[in-house]
Every structure is written in structure tokens, then in C-alpha cells.
Design a protein around this motif. Structure first.
Motif, PDB file in Angstrom:
ATOM      1  N   GLN A 158       0.691   1.510   7.510  1.00  0.00           N
ATOM      2  CA  GLN A 158       0.148   1.455   6.143  1.00  0.00           C
ATOM      3  C   GLN A 158      -0.365   2.821   5.709  1.00  0.00           C
ATOM      4  O   GLN A 158      -0.177   3.236   4.560  1.00  0.00           O
ATOM      5  N   VAL A 159      -1.038   3.529   6.660  1.00  0.00           N
ATOM      6  CA  VAL A 159      -1.498   4.888   6.350  1.00  0.00           C
ATOM      7  C   VAL A 159      -0.280   5.765   6.019  1.00  0.00           C
ATOM      8  O   VAL A 159      -0.300   6.555   5.067  1.00  0.00           O
ATOM      9  N   ILE A 219       8.777   7.791   7.412  1.00  0.00           N
ATOM     10  CA  ILE A 219       8.393   7.080   6.176  1.00  0.00           C
ATOM     11  C   ILE A 219       8.443   8.061   4.993  1.00  0.00           C
ATOM     12  O   ILE A 219       8.934   7.714   3.911  1.00  0.00           O
ATOM     13  N   ALA A 220       7.951   9.302   5.207  1.00  0.00           N
ATOM     14  CA  ALA A 220       7.949  10.303   4.127  1.00  0.00           C
ATOM     15  C   ALA A 220       9.386  10.607   3.685  1.00  0.00           C
ATOM     16  O   ALA A 220       9.680  10.687   2.492  1.00  0.00           O
ATOM     17  N   VAL A 272       3.513   8.029  -0.399  1.00  0.00           N
ATOM     18  CA  VAL A 272       3.471   7.806  -1.850  1.00  0.00           C
ATOM     19  C   VAL A 272       2.662   8.902  -2.541  1.00  0.00           C
ATOM     20  O   VAL A 272       2.994   9.340  -3.635  1.00  0.00           O
ATOM     21  N   HIS A 273       1.601   9.370  -1.868  1.00  0.00           N
ATOM     22  CA  HIS A 273       0.732  10.391  -2.484  1.00  0.00           C
ATOM     23  C   HIS A 273       1.040  11.808  -1.980  1.00  0.00           C
ATOM     24  O   HIS A 273       0.273  12.729  -2.215  1.00  0.00           O
ATOM     25  N   ASN A 308      13.720  10.030  -0.192  1.00  0.00           N
ATOM     26  CA  ASN A 308      15.112   9.678  -0.490  1.00  0.00           C
ATOM     27  C   ASN A 308      15.178   8.560  -1.520  1.00  0.00           C
ATOM     28  O   ASN A 308      15.980   8.609  -2.452  1.00  0.00           O
ATOM     29  N   ALA A 309      14.318   7.556  -1.368  1.00  0.00           N
ATOM     30  CA  ALA A 309      14.314   6.430  -2.318  1.00  0.00           C
ATOM     31  C   ALA A 309      13.943   6.922  -3.716  1.00  0.00           C
ATOM     32  O   ALA A 309      14.530   6.500  -4.713  1.00  0.00           O
ATOM     33  N   GLN A 310      12.988   7.866  -3.782  1.00  0.00           N
ATOM     34  CA  GLN A 310      12.568   8.386  -5.095  1.00  0.00           C
ATOM     35  C   GLN A 310      13.686   9.200  -5.730  1.00  0.00           C
ATOM     36  O   GLN A 310      13.910   9.127  -6.937  1.00  0.00           O
TER      37      GLN A 310
END
Ligand SMILES: C=C(O[C@@H]1C=C(C(=O)O)C=C[C@H]1O)C(=O)O
Length: 115
Positions: A46-47, A103-104, A53-54, A109-111
Motif C-alpha cells: 500500500q505504501v 509498482i512505480a 501515485v504521488h 506505464n499505465a499513466q
């Protein structure tokens, strides 16, 4: 072939019983460790998502130093080798950072696909 005793076949019944009792306890402790680690990784995932995201960096060396200091103190009080506690925490943190990097990457990539 060696003649050393590696199994439990030729053991006195009282010794076998005591060994089984201790091993039952070890099995319970190992199960608890696995469950605790699973919970820890749920929290760190979660972290990782929050950081991605940020756009925060995957690793936080300041936080890690404070955790290591704290864990070494806890280990000393619990009569556990603090060097071992530090190695163990570093091993886990390295894995967490790998997860955060992944995750980053996935988030970036998704963005870029979403535009
Ligand atoms: C979980 C975090 O990310 C990383 C992993 C840590 C850990 O597993 O405890 C500590 C600091 C960070 O390098 C965090 O920043 O809190």
C-alpha cells in the motif's frame, strides 16, 4: 555413507518426545512469522502504491536508519543478536524496495497508456 545420526529412529522415547514438543513450538512460531510477514508486505504494498501515485522515491534511507536503530535496541532487550536483527530487516527492506520500484514502473506505464 557416514555413521552419524541424522534422523530420529534410534532415539530414547523421552528424548523423542521432548524433541517433538520443541519442534511443535518451532512450527507454530514459523507459522506466526509467515503470517506477520504477509501482513507487513500487505502494508508495504500500500505504501508502494501511495508513493507511485504521488511520485515519491521507492526507498527512504532516513526511515530505514531509524527502523534499524529501533530494531537493534529491541533485539538487545530481547537477547537476540542485534547484528542478526539488522541483517534480517535489511533483507526484508531490500525486497520491499524492489516491489516499490516495480509498482512505480507499472504505475508510470499505465499513466502513459492512459495519456
Ligand atoms: C515501506 C516503506 O518503503 C521502504 C521500505 C521500508 C520498510 O520495508 O520498512 C522502509 C523504508 C523505505 O525504504 C516506507 O517508506 O515506509
Amino acid at each position: 555413507m557416514t555413521t552419524s545420526n541424522t534422523g530420529t529412529g534410534d532415539m530414547q522415547p523421552e528424548v523423542r518426545q521432548e524433541l517433538e514438543r520443541l519442534r511443535d513450538s518451532i512450527d507454530n512460531i514459523d507459522a506466526a512469522v509467515v503470517h506477520l510477514l504477509a501482513e507487513r508486505f500487505k502494508a508495504t504494498q500500500q505504501v508502494g502504491r501511495l508513493k507511485a501515485v504521488h511520485q515519491l522515491p521507492p526507498a527512504d534511507p532516513g526511515r530505514e536508519s531509524r527502523q534499524i536503530e529501533r530494531l537493534r535496541r529491541l533485539a538487545e532487550n530481547a537477547k537476540l543478536d542485534p547484528a542478526f536483527a539488522e541483517k534480517f530487516l535489511n533483507f526484508i527492506i531490500a525486497e520491499v524496495i524492489r516491489h516499490h520500484e516495480r509498482i512505480a514502473e507499472d504505475t508510470a506505464n499505465a499513466q502513459s497508456v492512459d495519456g
